[in-house]
Design an enzyme around this catalytic site. Structure first.
Site, PDB file in Angstrom:
ATOM      1  N   CYS A  96       0.711  -1.341  -0.063  1.00  0.00           N
ATOM      2  CA  CYS A  96       0.188   0.070   0.007  1.00  0.00           C
ATOM      3  C   CYS A  96       0.927   1.051   0.125  1.00  0.00           C
ATOM      4  O   CYS A  96       1.744   1.347   0.865  1.00  0.00           O
ATOM      5  CB  CYS A  96      -1.021   0.079   1.126  1.00  0.00           C
ATOM      6  SG  CYS A  96      -2.146   1.308   1.035  1.00  0.00           S
ATOM      7  N   GLU A 139      -4.380  -8.801  -3.147  1.00  0.00           N
ATOM      8  CA  GLU A 139      -4.321  -8.636  -1.687  1.00  0.00           C
ATOM      9  C   GLU A 139      -3.785  -7.243  -1.530  1.00  0.00           C
ATOM     10  O   GLU A 139      -2.817  -6.877  -1.721  1.00  0.00           O
ATOM     11  CB  GLU A 139      -3.850  -9.859  -0.952  1.00  0.00           C
ATOM     12  CG  GLU A 139      -4.079  -9.658   0.472  1.00  0.00           C
ATOM     13  CD  GLU A 139      -2.952  -9.316   1.323  1.00  0.00           C
ATOM     14  OE1 GLU A 139      -2.643  -9.317   2.542  1.00  0.00           O
ATOM     15  OE2 GLU A 139      -1.758  -9.096   0.693  1.00  0.00           O
ATOM     16  N   ARG A 186      -7.312 -11.016  11.021  1.00  0.00           N
ATOM     17  CA  ARG A 186      -6.359 -10.141   9.991  1.00  0.00           C
ATOM     18  C   ARG A 186      -7.320  -9.825   8.786  1.00  0.00           C
ATOM     19  O   ARG A 186      -7.975 -10.518   8.198  1.00  0.00           O
ATOM     20  CB  ARG A 186      -5.398 -11.297   9.591  1.00  0.00           C
ATOM     21  CG  ARG A 186      -4.287 -10.355   8.822  1.00  0.00           C
ATOM     22  CD  ARG A 186      -3.229 -11.438   8.350  1.00  0.00           C
ATOM     23  NE  ARG A 186      -2.131 -10.817   7.764  1.00  0.00           N
ATOM     24  CZ  ARG A 186      -1.030 -10.360   8.689  1.00  0.00           C
ATOM     25  NH1 ARG A 186      -0.978 -10.454   9.972  1.00  0.00           N
ATOM     26  NH2 ARG A 186       0.003  -9.892   7.998  1.00  0.00           N
ATOM     27  N   ARG A 188      -8.091  -7.960   5.499  1.00  0.00           N
ATOM     28  CA  ARG A 188      -7.396  -7.392   4.319  1.00  0.00           C
ATOM     29  C   ARG A 188      -8.317  -7.228   3.046  1.00  0.00           C
ATOM     30  O   ARG A 188      -9.468  -8.013   3.344  1.00  0.00           O
ATOM     31  CB  ARG A 188      -6.514  -8.521   3.703  1.00  0.00           C
ATOM     32  CG  ARG A 188      -4.993  -8.675   4.739  1.00  0.00           C
ATOM     33  CD  ARG A 188      -4.289  -7.326   4.844  1.00  0.00           C
ATOM     34  NE  ARG A 188      -3.126  -7.489   5.647  1.00  0.00           N
ATOM     35  CZ  ARG A 188      -2.959  -7.043   6.631  1.00  0.00           C
ATOM     36  NH1 ARG A 188      -4.085  -6.743   7.545  1.00  0.00           N
ATOM     37  NH2 ARG A 188      -1.782  -7.400   7.509  1.00  0.00           N
TER      38      ARG A 188
END
Length: 431
Positions: A96, A139, A186, A188
């Site tokens: 990112c 992802e 988690r 995502r």
């Protein structure tokens, strides 16, 4: 349908995507690598490059597990696209970063932010490949939908528009692995894209977008969801080219237009807030811990326990910065030790090492308090035991790998749902 779906894996790390798609030694992650899986996926080319390290530890682990054939350990921004074999699907967990665009993609000076923004490496492959992959599976961290802070959602809008320009339709979902029974909390974002020549593209085009998000889509098949029936999806068009979107999207700085689920086809975005629907038994931290196999260095010395308690505890205190300025500092407390009866917190890259930390996991056993072992961290991401064990790779580095990795079971379930759609596509074409 061809015997195999040929896959190119970018930003491969230690192979999470590959494990999820191919399995390990023909066994599936969701079974703890005990049950056979007949995979239709075959990774024909992979790339892993860590620019900040001299020794390419992740790439070495990848090669040790999967072999050197078809594996590239070079800066992806310098790779000649013609050297990448044709493939049916491009996958990767790309970083990112700042995706701003100033002029054109052909002008390297047109990219604002850190040099070598890796989204454009994906874009370059998709642009220059004469035979574009039919499917894309990506992802990223969930904050992609709200970045940057002054133009929330702009970065994701740039990605969507880029894919639209290249002839792809897109569906996405933020998935928390623990919401579907997996051992780690988690979150995502998972992005699937379909080239306009693929039957799935045509199916999406014919389908009501809300129905695709909730029932008919690949992600809905893999991870069922529900929504508030009284709430209508948000729909808007990505107007202008990526340069205009970069400069003007959500310029007023309001909330992001993107919900946690959505689709985009021919520039039209439909997005809807969804909620996970899962009725199975969750895997909790206690299910994955090692008993009697963890060495002494992972146990916390009694004299250090107060440091751990302080760092994890609530704080309201006066601190002094480097310039001598006093300020009020406060933060909430964290559970100490970590609950064994729930899925674990998110693993971070700084999980390794013995120094006290607010964010590292600590559990209490009959023998005392201790940190998690590399094998336990692997299990939380549903990797095979000792997948990252290699001479010259420290336990701290192994923890770093898992902080950067994904939950393999999520990839496996999405891969199986996509396989089913592709198989149905092949059957339709045969009729």
């Amino acid at each position: 349908m061809p015997n195999k779906i040929r896959v190119a894996e970018l930003f491969a790390g230690v192979g999470g995507f590959r494990l999820g798609l191919e399995g390990w030694k023909k066994k599936s992650a969701s079974s703890g690598y005990t049950k056979s899986v007949k995979s239709v996926y075959e990774v024909v080319w992979s790339n892993q490059w860590e620019p900040s390290t001299k020794t390419q530890h992740a790439s070495l682990v990848y090669e040790q597990r999967f072999g050197k054939d078809g594996h590239s350990n070079e800066d992806i921004t310098t790779v000649d696209v013609t050297k990448i074999p044709d493939h049916d699907m491009l996958v990767g967990g790309f970083p990112c970063q700042d995706y701003s665009v100033a002029t054109t993609l052909k002008n390297s000076k047109g990219l604002i932010g850190k040099k070598g923004v890796l989204w454009w490496s994906i874009h370059k492959i998709l642009s220059e490949k004469k035979k574009k992959p039919k499917y894309i599976f990506l992802e990223n961290v969930d904050r992609l939908l709200i970045s940057p802070s002054k133009q929330r959602g702009r970065d994701f809008a740039i990605i969507l528009k880029s894919l639209d320009d290249l002839g792809y339709a897109v569906e996405w979902r933020i998935i928390n692995a623990a919401d579907y029974g997996m051992p780690q909390r988690r979150r995502r974002i998972f992005i699937l894209a379909y080239l306009k020549t693929a039957s799935i593209y045509k199916d999406l085009k014919r389908c009501d977008p809300r129905d695709w998000i909730l029932n008919e889509g690949t992600l809905a098949s893999a991870f069922p969801v529900t929504s508030n029936e009284l709430v209508l999806p948000t729909e808007f068009e990505l107007n202008g080219d990526i340069v205009e979107i970069s400069s003007s999207f959500n310029k007023n700085g309001g909330a992001s237009l993107f919900e946690n689920s959505g689709v985009m086809i021919r520039g039209i975005v439909t997005t809807l807030k969804t909620f996970p629907e899962f009725y199975g038994e969750p895997v909790v931290l206690n299910d994955i811990i090692q008993n009697g196999e963890v060495t002494e260095e992972f146990y916390i010395n009694d004299k250090d326990l107060d440091k751990w308690r302080y760092l994890k505890g609530p704080k309201k205190e006066i601190r002094v910065n480097t310039e001598g300025f006093e300020y009020n500092y406060s933060e909430g407390g964290m559970v100490f030790p970590d609950s064994l009866n729930k899925p674990s917190r998110t693993i971070i890259t700084g999980e390794g090492g013995s120094s006290p930390s607010r964010f590292k996991h600590v559990i209490q056993t009959k023998k005392g308090y201790r940190r998690l072992s590399p094998v336990e961290l692997e299990r939380l991401n549903m990797f095979p035991d000792n997948h990252t064990k290699l001479d010259g790779v420290s336990d701290t580095k192994r923890a770093f790998f898992m902080g950067n990795a994904l939950v393999v079971g999520v990839i496996e379930k999405i891969g199986l749902a996509l396989k089913e759609k592709i198989e149905n596509e092949a059957l339709v074409q045969q009729v």
